[in-house]
Write a protein that holds these residues in place. Structure first.
Motif, PDB file in Angstrom:
ATOM      1  N   UNK A  61       0.778  -1.155  -0.234  1.00 39.76           N
ATOM      2  CA  UNK A  61      -0.138   0.018  -0.073  1.00 39.76           C
ATOM      3  C   UNK A  61       1.132   1.089   0.053  1.00 39.76           C
ATOM      4  N   UNK A  62       1.872   1.359   0.906  1.00 42.06           N
ATOM      5  CA  UNK A  62       2.406   2.379   0.845  1.00 42.06           C
ATOM      6  C   UNK A  62       3.666   2.128  -0.874  1.00 42.06           C
ATOM      7  N   UNK A  63       4.485   1.598  -1.186  1.00 41.95           N
ATOM      8  CA  UNK A  63       4.502   1.299  -2.336  1.00 41.95           C
ATOM      9  C   UNK A  63       3.887   2.189  -3.329  1.00 41.95           C
ATOM     10  N   UNK A  64       2.466   2.223  -3.543  1.00 38.10           N
ATOM     11  CA  UNK A  64       1.555   2.366  -4.494  1.00 38.10           C
ATOM     12  C   UNK A  64       1.080   3.527  -4.624  1.00 38.10           C
ATOM     13  N   UNK A  65       0.864   4.393  -3.003  1.00 41.31           N
ATOM     14  CA  UNK A  65      -0.211   5.249  -2.827  1.00 41.31           C
ATOM     15  C   UNK A  65       0.448   6.150  -1.734  1.00 41.31           C
ATOM     16  N   UNK A  66       1.699   6.007  -1.370  1.00 41.78           N
ATOM     17  CA  UNK A  66       1.874   6.717   0.218  1.00 41.78           C
ATOM     18  C   UNK A  66       1.741   7.903  -0.787  1.00 41.78           C
ATOM     19  N   UNK A  67       2.201   8.632  -2.098  1.00 39.37           N
ATOM     20  CA  UNK A  67       2.321   9.909  -2.269  1.00 39.37           C
ATOM     21  C   UNK A  67       0.966  10.085  -3.183  1.00 39.37           C
ATOM     22  N   UNK A  68      -0.124   8.695  -3.479  1.00 38.13           N
ATOM     23  CA  UNK A  68      -0.518   9.658  -4.138  1.00 38.13           C
ATOM     24  C   UNK A  68      -2.487   9.709  -3.191  1.00 38.13           C
ATOM     25  N   UNK A  69      -2.651   9.855  -2.323  1.00 40.03           N
ATOM     26  CA  UNK A  69      -3.077   9.386  -1.444  1.00 40.03           C
ATOM     27  C   UNK A  69      -3.042  10.133  -0.515  1.00 40.03           C
ATOM     28  N   UNK A  71      -2.540  11.306   3.975  1.00 35.70           N
ATOM     29  CA  UNK A  71      -2.412  10.345   4.978  1.00 35.70           C
ATOM     30  C   UNK A  71      -3.589   9.956   6.115  1.00 35.70           C
ATOM     31  N   UNK A  72      -4.865  10.332   5.625  1.00 35.66           N
ATOM     32  CA  UNK A  72      -5.703   9.565   6.372  1.00 35.66           C
ATOM     33  C   UNK A  72      -6.376   8.303   5.920  1.00 35.66           C
ATOM     34  N   UNK A  73      -6.199   8.839   4.874  1.00 35.28           N
ATOM     35  CA  UNK A  73      -7.156   7.261   3.680  1.00 35.28           C
ATOM     36  C   UNK A  73      -6.407   6.238   2.981  1.00 35.28           C
ATOM     37  N   UNK A  74      -4.302   6.681   3.491  1.00 34.15           N
ATOM     38  CA  UNK A  74      -3.419   5.879   3.631  1.00 34.15           C
ATOM     39  C   UNK A  74      -3.590   5.094   4.891  1.00 34.15           C
ATOM     40  N   UNK A  75      -3.518   5.535   6.259  1.00 30.41           N
ATOM     41  CA  UNK A  75      -3.419   4.857   7.231  1.00 30.41           C
ATOM     42  C   UNK A  75      -5.270   4.551   7.921  1.00 30.41           C
TER      43      UNK A  75
END
Length: 188
Positions: A61-69, A71-75
């Protein structure tokens, strides 16, 4: 069970979105995540595999989305992984969109045409339908060559058929009724 799980998680994300004033932002982000997982079947299979550790899934998830979403949605996605609910992401997305749209008075629908509608025509159609239905209508354009021409609109359980095929079908029904009536008159 699946409906209850997806509803509970969607409501949690919705509450955070309300607090952060980010309904649309979170909607687009959760849609993007779900769409990527749905369109990349191998990725989805790997991501949902029970032998993959939670840390490995979070790394994906971090690799795919860290820069694109956000931090709330990633968490939020990390929590889904921690709770073993990865297979419900699409359902959570659908529930979240429903909650968000309801909050904003938005109704989503489909404009089905034989060829792609240009953005201007789609926006005009949305505006016209919004005025008639007293709601904010958001349409996605789906292509279906059987429509022949015109547009076939689905909004919830409402259908508006102004396609050429629809008009031909209506005309055929009218002609069939007329011919039955004519036969009845001749037999009398």
């Amino acid at each position: 069970m699946a409906e209850l799980v997806s509803k509970r998680y969607a409501e949690a994300l919705f509450e955070v979105a309300l607090e952060e004033n980010s309904l649309d932002k979170f909607k687009e982000e959760i849609k993007a995540v779900s769409n990527i997982l749905d369109s990349e079947k191998k990725l989805k299979t790997i991501f949902e595999h029970p032998k993959l550790s939670n840390d490995e899934k979070k790394d994906i998830l971090n690799e795919l989305f860290k820069d694109n979403i956000s931090k709330e949605v990633l968490n939020f996605l990390y929590i889904i992984v921690d709770k073993g609910r990865e297979k419900y992401i699409k359902d959570i997305k659908d529930e979240y969109i429903m909650l968000s749209n309801e909050e904003q008075g938005i109704v989503e629908g489909e404009a089905i045409t034989a060829v792609k509608m240009d953005d201007e025509k789609l926006e005009r159609l949305e505006l016209e339908l919004s005025k008639k239905l007293n709601k904010t209508i958001k349409l996605t354009n789906k292509i279906d060559q059987t429509v022949l021409g015109g547009v076939f609109v689905k909004i919830g359980d409402k259908v508006i058929d102004s396609s050429v095929k629809g008009r031909i079908d209506e005309l055929t029904k009218s002609l069939n009724k007329a011919s039955v009536t004519k036969k009845e008159v001749e037999s009398k």
